[in-house]
Design a protein around this motif. Structure first.
Motif, mmCIF file in Angstrom:
data_model
loop_
_atom_site.group_PDB
_atom_site.id
_atom_site.type_symbol
_atom_site.label_atom_id
_atom_site.label_comp_id
_atom_site.label_asym_id
_atom_site.label_seq_id
_atom_site.Cartn_x
_atom_site.Cartn_y
_atom_site.Cartn_z
ATOM 1 N N MET A 97 6.625 17.032 -8.728
ATOM 2 C CA MET A 97 5.476 16.849 -7.853
ATOM 3 C C MET A 97 4.925 18.216 -7.466
ATOM 4 S SD MET A 97 7.090 13.697 -5.719
ATOM 5 C CE MET A 97 5.678 13.364 -4.691
ATOM 6 N N LEU A 105 5.077 15.297 1.770
ATOM 7 C CA LEU A 105 6.283 14.513 2.038
ATOM 8 C C LEU A 105 7.014 15.037 3.262
ATOM 9 C CD1 LEU A 105 7.714 13.827 -1.460
ATOM 10 C CD2 LEU A 105 7.446 12.159 0.351
ATOM 11 N N ARG A 119 -3.837 8.919 3.002
ATOM 12 C CA ARG A 119 -3.690 9.982 2.007
ATOM 13 C C ARG A 119 -3.618 11.335 2.709
ATOM 14 N NH1 ARG A 119 -5.137 7.318 -2.667
ATOM 15 N NH2 ARG A 119 -5.269 9.180 -3.915
ATOM 16 N N PHE B 149 -2.934 3.586 -9.240
ATOM 17 C CA PHE B 149 -3.208 5.021 -9.107
ATOM 18 C C PHE B 149 -3.488 5.387 -7.648
ATOM 19 C CE2 PHE B 149 -6.367 8.537 -9.121
ATOM 20 C CZ PHE B 149 -5.492 9.528 -9.540
ATOM 21 N N GLY B 153 -0.979 7.652 -4.717
ATOM 22 C CA GLY B 153 -1.507 8.828 -4.035
ATOM 23 C C GLY B 153 -1.377 8.737 -2.516
ATOM 24 N N ARG B 161 7.369 8.208 -5.525
ATOM 25 C CA ARG B 161 7.466 9.165 -6.631
ATOM 26 C C ARG B 161 8.591 10.166 -6.391
ATOM 27 N NH1 ARG B 161 1.909 11.809 -7.119
ATOM 28 N NH2 ARG B 161 3.088 13.095 -8.552
ATOM 29 N N ALA B 162 8.725 10.622 -5.153
ATOM 30 C CA ALA B 162 9.768 11.601 -4.853
ATOM 31 C C ALA B 162 11.156 10.973 -4.996
ATOM 32 C CB ALA B 162 9.580 12.141 -3.442
ATOM 33 N N ASP B 165 12.345 11.477 -8.258
ATOM 34 C CA ASP B 165 12.391 12.896 -8.613
ATOM 35 C C ASP B 165 13.572 13.597 -7.937
ATOM 36 O OD1 ASP B 165 11.261 14.773 -10.186
ATOM 37 O OD2 ASP B 165 9.675 15.355 -8.802
ATOM 38 N N ARG B 232 3.100 14.090 -17.768
ATOM 39 C CA ARG B 232 2.729 14.888 -16.601
ATOM 40 C C ARG B 232 2.026 14.117 -15.503
ATOM 41 N NH1 ARG B 232 5.873 17.805 -15.267
ATOM 42 N NH2 ARG B 232 6.650 19.462 -16.586
#
Lengths: 265, 307
Positions: A97, A105, A119, B149, B153, B161-162, B165, B232
């Motif tokens: 990221m 985060l 956002r 999408f 965001g 997402r983290a 990861d 990516r």
């Protein structure tokens, strides 16, 4: 601020690998205290930090932070008020990221970051950029790049920024400069000092470097076999040398310090 | 020829939703979620059953909700009960077989004869003619992709997402990874359920075995797309699954139409396509390496070849 009251922790109880990691340990940190911890391998330094951070629950005793009993609060809840850095610079950031997303985060810890479907706003991005520029590493111009492209030192500096982006009540540093080259380590350490001083964050730092332990902060603890064996601060600490510390350690535990990393550095 | 293109596009868009679900679970969350096969059938069964009851539009969100429930069960097993993630998916998948039979009234298939589906209603508008199925499938998939999408965001999306990861870092950011894994798997399986729901209405039937191998095909589409477009970014990833899915259906349709492969040989063909497409990145880098080595060998002075 932080009250650790008679905590004990035994790993793998009842097996041949049984290990008493913390034994009836008590510790009180006043607000704004910057305390360094040194000790042999396996003395329980990291275990103490883990107990405070909530990586595991202690077997006995209690942990209170800022008047609140957090003994049985899970780690992700504690992280709202406790920031933490590890020795491994890869542990604190998400490599795929971007820098901006990582900071976003970290900013979730603030109350306004709680709305799940919002956002990252323009204003926040500007704030992130401003804070990044304080690191003086040029990261503010690379906010759209994935963190995986940064060097270990840059990642650790970023992690430090993330841990303190929303000022924590307590900052736990677990040998956070040990994996960096001397120059970078010095830089990250200076950043640590300035950020901690600026926000007067209560801080608990594990280090293997005796000079560092005496130079930084206002109090030094030494641990052995899951106990605190030495606790110096104030005038007594101000005049102390590494040799004094070593002899005090020997007097306290009856044996010499066996951590070769300490002796070599 | 036009029929091939139409079929490939229609199926490509419909099944792209499965690949999109796998993109979320397999790539973003880094979890191999094997709920997919059963979840796809669940979506189809729910969609066909609700449509048969006269609610073709309600059938689509119903299929998604059913898929999300299946995802929740898998997530609950792995986050709360400590079942290893692959096993959790297989356990849910096995249980879903019975659930799917139950949804279809204890029969192994259900069909819609003479009942209006969203496809029939859409083509009744008379605007797109023979292309109406393609347009509707594309619209559903592109809308789902856009929403995904947007979702990834948001702050919640970022934490999901983290989680894939660096889970430690998520914990340190005051987010419970149990929660993000659960939300992620629910969304992924809602997409799989949506795919089943759309396919079920398009084919006007649901079959208990129609999901067999879907997870492998979805993965193949994901990898074909990534081979074409690269990895990516999230946006690229979402577009890649659509491209990959359509490409896969083209290969399939051409093989079927030209009768190069008999109908009995289709499973083998699918396996070959899947195997090759998953192997493609490795073959590509191996070929590049061999070419480089061959090229260097020519430039070496005499007597040094073969080293």
């Amino acid at each position: 601020m932080l009250y650790v009251d008679h905590i004990s922790k035994t790993f793998n109880p009842g097996t041949v690998n049984e290990k008493k990691a913390l034994t009836d340990l008590s510790l009180h940190l006043a607000p704004g205290d910057f305390t360094t911890i040194i000790g042999s391998n396996g003395a329980g330094k990291s275990t103490l930090l883990n107990a405070v951070a909530g990586t595991f629950y202690v077997d006995e005793g209690s942990v209170r932070l800022d008047g609140r009993d957090i003994t049985y609060v899970p780690d992700h809840r504690r992280s709202v008020v406790i920031g933490r850095l590890f020795q491994d610079p890869l542990k604190g950031t998400a490599p795929n990221m971007t820098i901006e997303e990582n900071l976003a985060l970290a900013f979730l810890r603030s109350a306004q970051g709680k709305r799940p479907f919002s956002r990252i706003s323009r204003k926040e991005k500007d704030m992130f950029r401003e804070r990044l520029s304080l690191l003086d590493m040029g990261l503010e111009d690379r906010m759209k790049q994935p963190v995986g492209l940064l060097s270990g030192g840059q990642r650790q500096a970023l992690t430090l920024l993330m841990a303190t982006l929303v000022t924590p009540k307590l900052l736990l540093l677990d040998e956070h400069t040990a994996a960096l080259d001397p120059g970078t380590a010095r830089k990250v350490l200076d950043l640590t000092r300035s950020i901690v001083e600026e926000h007067s964050i209560t801080c608990l730092m594990v280090t293997h470097n005796m000079h560092q332990a005496l130079e930084l902060g206002n109090r030094t603890l030494m641990m052995a076999a899951g106990r605190i064996v030495l606790d110096v601060s104030g005038a007594e600490r101000a005049g102390m040398t590494v040799d004094d510390l070593l002899s005090r350690f020997k007097a306290g535990t009856g044996k010499a310090l066996d951590n070769d990393r300490i002796l070599l550095s | 020829m036009e029929l091939i293109i139409r079929t490939a596009l229609e199926l490509g868009f419909q099944y792209a939703l499965v690949a999109m679900a796998l993109f979320l679970s397999f790539r973003v969350l880094d979890i191999a979620d094997l709920t997919t096969d059963g979840c796809f059938v669940l979506g189809a069964a729910v969609s066909v059953t609700v449509t048969a009851a006269g609610h073709p539009f309600l059938a689509i969100p119903a299929a998604m909700a059913a898929g999300a429930c299946a995802g929740f069960v898998t997530a609950f097993l792995q986050t709360r009960l400590g079942v290893p993630s692959i096993l959790a998916g297989i356990v849910t998948n096995t249980g879903l077989y019975t659930v799917n039979l139950m949804v279809m009234g204890w029969r192994s298939n259900a069909s819609l004869l003479g009942t209006d589906t969203i496809f029939i209603k859409f083509s009744a508008l008379g605007v797109f003619g023979e292309w109406s199925n393609v347009i509707l499938s594309a619209a559903v998939t592109i809308l789902a992709g856009t929403l995904l999408f947007w979702f990834l965001g948001t702050r919640l999306g970022l934490s999901i997402r983290a989680t894939g990861d660096n889970r430690d870092m998520v914990r340190a950011s005051s987010v419970n990874p149990t929660f993000t894994v659960t939300v992620g798997l629910c969304v992924a399986n809602a997409l799989t359920g949506l795919s089943g729901g759309v396919v079920g209405q398009a084919q006007r039937s649901a079959d208990i075995n129609s999901g067999t191998g879907i997870v492998v095909i979805g993965l193949a589409c994901l990898i074909i797309g990534e081979t074409v477009l690269g990895r990516r970014s999230i946006l690229k990833g979402i577009i890649a699954v659509m491209v990959g899915s359509i490409a896969y259906r083209f290969i399939y349709a051409i093989a079927l139409y030209t009768r190069v492969v008999p109908v009995e040989g289709l499973k083998l063909l699918t396996a070959a396509i899947v195997g090759l497409s998953i192997a493609a990145p490795t073959i590509k880098s191996w070929t590049a390496f061999q070419l480089r080595r061959a090229g260097r060998g020519r430039n070496l002075p005499a007597g040094k070849e073969g080293r």
